[in-house]
Design a protein around this motif. Structure first.
Motif, PDB file in Angstrom:
ATOM      1  N   GLY A  62       0.797  -1.220   0.000  1.00 34.34           N
ATOM      2  CA  GLY A  62       0.000   0.000   0.000  1.00 34.34           C
ATOM      3  C   GLY A  62       0.823   1.260   0.000  1.00 34.34           C
ATOM      4  O   GLY A  62       0.285   2.361   0.099  1.00 34.34           O
ATOM      5  N   GLY A  63       2.164   1.113  -0.083  1.00 32.81           N
ATOM      6  CA  GLY A  63       3.020   2.292  -0.121  1.00 32.81           C
ATOM      7  C   GLY A  63       3.304   2.898   1.226  1.00 32.81           C
ATOM      8  O   GLY A  63       3.814   4.017   1.314  1.00 32.81           O
ATOM      9  N   VAL A 185     -11.763  -0.365   7.623  1.00 33.03           N
ATOM     10  CA  VAL A 185     -10.602   0.069   6.852  1.00 33.03           C
ATOM     11  C   VAL A 185      -9.330  -0.026   7.689  1.00 33.03           C
ATOM     12  O   VAL A 185      -8.286  -0.498   7.209  1.00 33.03           O
ATOM     13  CB  VAL A 185     -10.792   1.513   6.355  1.00 33.03           C
ATOM     14  CG1 VAL A 185      -9.543   2.000   5.611  1.00 33.03           C
ATOM     15  CG2 VAL A 185     -12.018   1.608   5.463  1.00 33.03           C
ATOM     16  N   ALA A 186      -9.409   0.406   8.930  1.00 37.80           N
ATOM     17  CA  ALA A 186      -8.205   0.513   9.760  1.00 37.80           C
ATOM     18  C   ALA A 186      -7.559  -0.836  10.040  1.00 37.80           C
ATOM     19  O   ALA A 186      -6.330  -0.967   9.970  1.00 37.80           O
ATOM     20  CB  ALA A 186      -8.547   1.218  11.071  1.00 37.80           C
ATOM     21  N   ILE A 187      -8.359  -1.840  10.351  1.00 36.23           N
ATOM     22  CA  ILE A 187      -7.772  -3.125  10.726  1.00 36.23           C
ATOM     23  C   ILE A 187      -7.021  -3.770   9.559  1.00 36.23           C
ATOM     24  O   ILE A 187      -5.839  -4.139   9.694  1.00 36.23           O
ATOM     25  CB  ILE A 187      -8.831  -4.067  11.319  1.00 36.23           C
ATOM     26  CG1 ILE A 187      -9.261  -3.538  12.696  1.00 36.23           C
ATOM     27  CG2 ILE A 187      -8.300  -5.492  11.429  1.00 36.23           C
ATOM     28  CD1 ILE A 187     -10.337  -4.354  13.372  1.00 36.23           C
ATOM     29  N   PRO A 188      -7.626  -3.922   8.366  1.00 34.05           N
ATOM     30  CA  PRO A 188      -6.841  -4.509   7.274  1.00 34.05           C
ATOM     31  C   PRO A 188      -5.655  -3.649   6.861  1.00 34.05           C
ATOM     32  O   PRO A 188      -4.571  -4.175   6.559  1.00 34.05           O
ATOM     33  CB  PRO A 188      -7.834  -4.622   6.125  1.00 34.05           C
ATOM     34  CG  PRO A 188      -9.157  -4.268   6.643  1.00 34.05           C
ATOM     35  CD  PRO A 188      -9.014  -3.696   8.007  1.00 34.05           C
ATOM     36  N   ALA A 189      -5.835  -2.317   6.860  1.00 29.23           N
ATOM     37  CA  ALA A 189      -4.749  -1.434   6.434  1.00 29.23           C
ATOM     38  C   ALA A 189      -3.546  -1.562   7.357  1.00 29.23           C
ATOM     39  O   ALA A 189      -2.399  -1.552   6.907  1.00 29.23           O
ATOM     40  CB  ALA A 189      -5.227   0.013   6.391  1.00 29.23           C
ATOM     41  N   MET A 190      -3.796  -1.683   8.643  1.00 24.84           N
ATOM     42  CA  MET A 190      -2.698  -1.830   9.599  1.00 24.84           C
ATOM     43  C   MET A 190      -2.143  -3.247   9.623  1.00 24.84           C
ATOM     44  O   MET A 190      -0.930  -3.457   9.647  1.00 24.84           O
ATOM     45  CB  MET A 190      -3.187  -1.459  11.006  1.00 24.84           C
ATOM     46  CG  MET A 190      -3.257   0.027  11.276  1.00 24.84           C
ATOM     47  SD  MET A 190      -1.629   0.781  11.493  1.00 24.84           S
ATOM     48  CE  MET A 190      -1.138   0.097  13.063  1.00 24.84           C
ATOM     49  N   MET A 191      -3.036  -4.231   9.589  1.00 17.73           N
ATOM     50  CA  MET A 191      -2.609  -5.585   9.885  1.00 17.73           C
ATOM     51  C   MET A 191      -1.915  -6.292   8.721  1.00 17.73           C
ATOM     52  O   MET A 191      -1.012  -7.098   8.942  1.00 17.73           O
ATOM     53  CB  MET A 191      -3.807  -6.415  10.360  1.00 17.73           C
ATOM     54  CG  MET A 191      -4.390  -5.941  11.678  1.00 17.73           C
ATOM     55  SD  MET A 191      -3.135  -5.686  12.971  1.00 17.73           S
ATOM     56  CE  MET A 191      -2.441  -7.341  13.116  1.00 17.73           C
ATOM     57  N   ILE A 192      -2.311  -6.020   7.501  1.00 19.48           N
ATOM     58  CA  ILE A 192      -1.710  -6.740   6.373  1.00 19.48           C
ATOM     59  C   ILE A 192      -0.195  -6.530   6.343  1.00 19.48           C
ATOM     60  O   ILE A 192       0.588  -7.482   6.240  1.00 19.48           O
ATOM     61  CB  ILE A 192      -2.364  -6.306   5.046  1.00 19.48           C
ATOM     62  CG1 ILE A 192      -3.790  -6.835   4.976  1.00 19.48           C
ATOM     63  CG2 ILE A 192      -1.552  -6.813   3.854  1.00 19.48           C
ATOM     64  CD1 ILE A 192      -4.581  -6.335   3.780  1.00 19.48           C
ATOM     65  N   ALA A 262      13.370   3.388   2.974  1.00 17.79           N
ATOM     66  CA  ALA A 262      11.972   3.041   2.727  1.00 17.79           C
ATOM     67  C   ALA A 262      11.147   4.315   2.584  1.00 17.79           C
ATOM     68  O   ALA A 262      11.060   5.127   3.502  1.00 17.79           O
ATOM     69  CB  ALA A 262      11.415   2.187   3.856  1.00 17.79           C
ATOM     70  N   ALA A 263      10.567   4.510   1.406  1.00 19.96           N
ATOM     71  CA  ALA A 263       9.783   5.715   1.148  1.00 19.96           C
ATOM     72  C   ALA A 263       8.360   5.549   1.667  1.00 19.96           C
ATOM     73  O   ALA A 263       7.867   4.442   1.843  1.00 19.96           O
ATOM     74  CB  ALA A 263       9.768   6.007  -0.350  1.00 19.96           C
ATOM     75  N   GLY A 264       7.696   6.674   1.899  1.00 19.95           N
ATOM     76  CA  GLY A 264       6.303   6.639   2.310  1.00 19.95           C
ATOM     77  C   GLY A 264       6.129   6.931   3.787  1.00 19.95           C
ATOM     78  O   GLY A 264       7.088   7.041   4.551  1.00 19.95           O
ATOM     79  N   THR A 265       4.874   7.039   4.181  1.00 20.38           N
ATOM     80  CA  THR A 265       4.511   7.340   5.560  1.00 20.38           C
ATOM     81  C   THR A 265       3.793   6.135   6.153  1.00 20.38           C
ATOM     82  O   THR A 265       3.085   5.426   5.458  1.00 20.38           O
ATOM     83  CB  THR A 265       3.569   8.560   5.609  1.00 20.38           C
ATOM     84  OG1 THR A 265       4.224   9.665   4.977  1.00 20.38           O
ATOM     85  CG2 THR A 265       3.224   8.932   7.039  1.00 20.38           C
ATOM     86  N   ALA A 286      -4.626   5.463  -1.506  1.00 20.96           N
ATOM     87  CA  ALA A 286      -4.005   4.227  -1.972  1.00 20.96           C
ATOM     88  C   ALA A 286      -3.701   3.284  -0.817  1.00 20.96           C
ATOM     89  O   ALA A 286      -3.779   2.059  -0.958  1.00 20.96           O
ATOM     90  CB  ALA A 286      -2.727   4.545  -2.737  1.00 20.96           C
ATOM     91  N   ALA A 287      -3.368   3.851   0.330  1.00 23.09           N
ATOM     92  CA  ALA A 287      -3.041   3.041   1.490  1.00 23.09           C
ATOM     93  C   ALA A 287      -4.269   2.609   2.273  1.00 23.09           C
ATOM     94  O   ALA A 287      -4.169   1.795   3.190  1.00 23.09           O
ATOM     95  CB  ALA A 287      -2.095   3.807   2.415  1.00 23.09           C
ATOM     96  N   SER A 288      -5.440   3.143   1.900  1.00 22.77           N
ATOM     97  CA  SER A 288      -6.668   2.912   2.677  1.00 22.77           C
ATOM     98  C   SER A 288      -7.773   2.304   1.831  1.00 22.77           C
ATOM     99  O   SER A 288      -8.947   2.671   1.967  1.00 22.77           O
ATOM    100  CB  SER A 288      -7.136   4.233   3.304  1.00 22.77           C
ATOM    101  OG  SER A 288      -6.109   4.840   4.047  1.00 22.77           O
ATOM    102  N   ARG A 289      -7.382   1.408   0.939  1.00 23.52           N
ATOM    103  CA  ARG A 289      -8.331   0.645   0.119  1.00 23.52           C
ATOM    104  C   ARG A 289      -9.206   1.558  -0.727  1.00 23.52           C
ATOM    105  O   ARG A 289     -10.347   1.248  -1.030  1.00 23.52           O
ATOM    106  CB  ARG A 289      -9.190  -0.244   1.020  1.00 23.52           C
ATOM    107  CG  ARG A 289      -8.391  -1.164   1.919  1.00 23.52           C
ATOM    108  CD  ARG A 289      -9.248  -1.882   2.926  1.00 23.52           C
ATOM    109  NE  ARG A 289     -10.202  -2.780   2.279  1.00 23.52           N
ATOM    110  CZ  ARG A 289     -11.189  -3.394   2.936  1.00 23.52           C
ATOM    111  NH1 ARG A 289     -11.350  -3.180   4.244  1.00 23.52           N
ATOM    112  NH2 ARG A 289     -12.002  -4.200   2.310  1.00 23.52           N
ATOM    113  N   ASN A 290      -8.664   2.739  -1.072  1.00 27.30           N
ATOM    114  CA  ASN A 290      -9.356   3.719  -1.916  1.00 27.30           C
ATOM    115  C   ASN A 290     -10.694   4.164  -1.338  1.00 27.30           C
ATOM    116  O   ASN A 290     -11.612   4.520  -2.080  1.00 27.30           O
ATOM    117  CB  ASN A 290      -9.544   3.160  -3.330  1.00 27.30           C
ATOM    118  CG  ASN A 290      -8.215   3.019  -4.059  1.00 27.30           C
ATOM    119  OD1 ASN A 290      -7.392   3.927  -4.034  1.00 27.30           O
ATOM    120  ND2 ASN A 290      -8.006   1.871  -4.689  1.00 27.30           N
TER     121      ASN A 290
END
Length: 359
Positions: A62-63, A185-192, A262-265, A286-290
């Protein structure tokens, strides 16, 4: 996992300060009887190690970026109480001097990474390694499992804290006041990313260091082993224990510029300005499943984001032109702060012992 100011409501921060405070109080009570000339240097070396390890940013799906914690090896050597204190020291220095994590959210970050991370790492290690000799390979496996679960437990807590904000704190129109994304959104974005990368990194570091200690200083593994007596070959710690540990920290410190590559936030660490710029909004989406973004940065985020200005924000000293050298210099400064704190505590303990000695 370093939650910035403005992403959690003041009431959420207060609750998590309470949770962290309970952890700090319990840890201090636990180590009070062992807080001596040997314990303080061990806490300081693992605080420094945790500080350094967290500077190695890893690219995540997810960048975004993530990092290991160094909490597992601290829990294995020091026990959960010592690890809670060591990692909390590292997180506090990061927040105060480098703006890595917020001041209002310091309790949340310490609760997630230091308190919960230490407890998960310690109890997992004890269960998996139960009954194994200090030099048994099962202890290396136990360290890897403990590291993987500790990082992911900490990430999951952060994800839940992010995800409940829109549900509990929003304006009359339903616009989130703090973290903008729901649990969905938060759980998959963080956990993957943490399940696939950061947890693996913590597992590898923890397993490698336990293997190193088995070969060089197995006595350091005894206190949390659950064994009733020293195993053969581990009757006493060599005199050079701390020297070897600080050498290891030094090697990681020299390599810290690699963490800048490593680029990105990290997910959930976007600034208020990023919500207002097209590149920033694209990165967040892009990082939050659009998922759709708020039209502007949440009001609470805008209000609390500037509550503290770190003297060396983002590990980038303004007087250093080279960002890479500035990153290395920041690492050196952070480790130096840990050493200064250690010396102050040792001086205080020495004076206390002299005052309490019978005349």
């Amino acid at each position: 996992m370093h939650i910035p100011d403005g992403y959690l409501s003041p009431s959420t921060c207060a609750v998590l300060y309470g949770g962290a405070g309970a952890g700090w109080y319990g840890a201090l009570r636990r180590v009070r009887r062992t807080l001596n000339a040997r314990m303080v240097p061990l806490v300081s070396v693992f605080a420094a190690f945790s500080f350094i390890v967290m500077m190695f940013n890893l690219p995540l799906p997810g960048g975004t970026t993530g990092h290991a914690l160094g909490v597992t090896i601290a829990a294995i050597v020091l026990g959960p109480a010592g690890a809670i204190l060591a990692v909390s020291i590292a997180i506090t220095i990061q927040a105060l001097f480098f703006g890595d994590g917020g001041i209002t959210t310091l309790g949340a970050n310490c609760f997630n990474m230091a308190v919960a991370g230490s407890l998960v790492a310690y109890f997992t290690y004890r269960v998996v390694a139960a009954g194994a000799a200090l030099t048994a390979r099962r202890r290396v496996l136990a360290a890897a499992v403990a590291g993987y679960l500790a990082v992911n437990a900490s990430a999951f807590l952060a994800a839940v804290e992010f995800g409940v904000q829109p549900l509990l704190f929003h304006d009359a129109n339903g616009v989130p006041l703090y973290a903008p994304y729901s649990l969905r959104v938060a759980i998959p974005a963080m956990m993957i990313g943490h399940l696939l990368v950061a947890g693996v990194a913590e597992a590898a570091i923890s397993a490698g260091l336990v293997g190193f200690l088995q070969a060089s200083d197995p006595a350091l593994l005894f206190n949390t082993s659950g064994l009733t007596g020293m195993t053969e070959g581990a009757s006493a710690a060599p005199r050079g224990s701390l020297t070897r540990l600080w050498t290891t920290v030094g090697l990681f410190l020299v390599l810290t510029p690699l963490g800048f590559l490593a680029a990105g936030t990290a997910w959930g660490e976007w600034s208020a300005k990023q919500f207002s710029s097209e590149p920033g909004r694209a990165q967040i989406a892009a990082a939050s499943r659009n998922e759709p973004l708020p039209a502007a940065a949440p009001a609470g985020l805008q209000h609390l984001a500037g509550i503290w200005t770190a003297p060396i924000p983002a590990y980038a000293p303004q007087f250093i032109r080279s960002r890479t050298f500035g990153y290395l210099l920041s690492a050196m400064f952070g480790v130096g702060m840990v050493i200064v704190a250690s010396l102050l505590v040792r001086t205080w303990l020495s004076r206390r012992n002299v005052e309490s000695a019978p005349q």
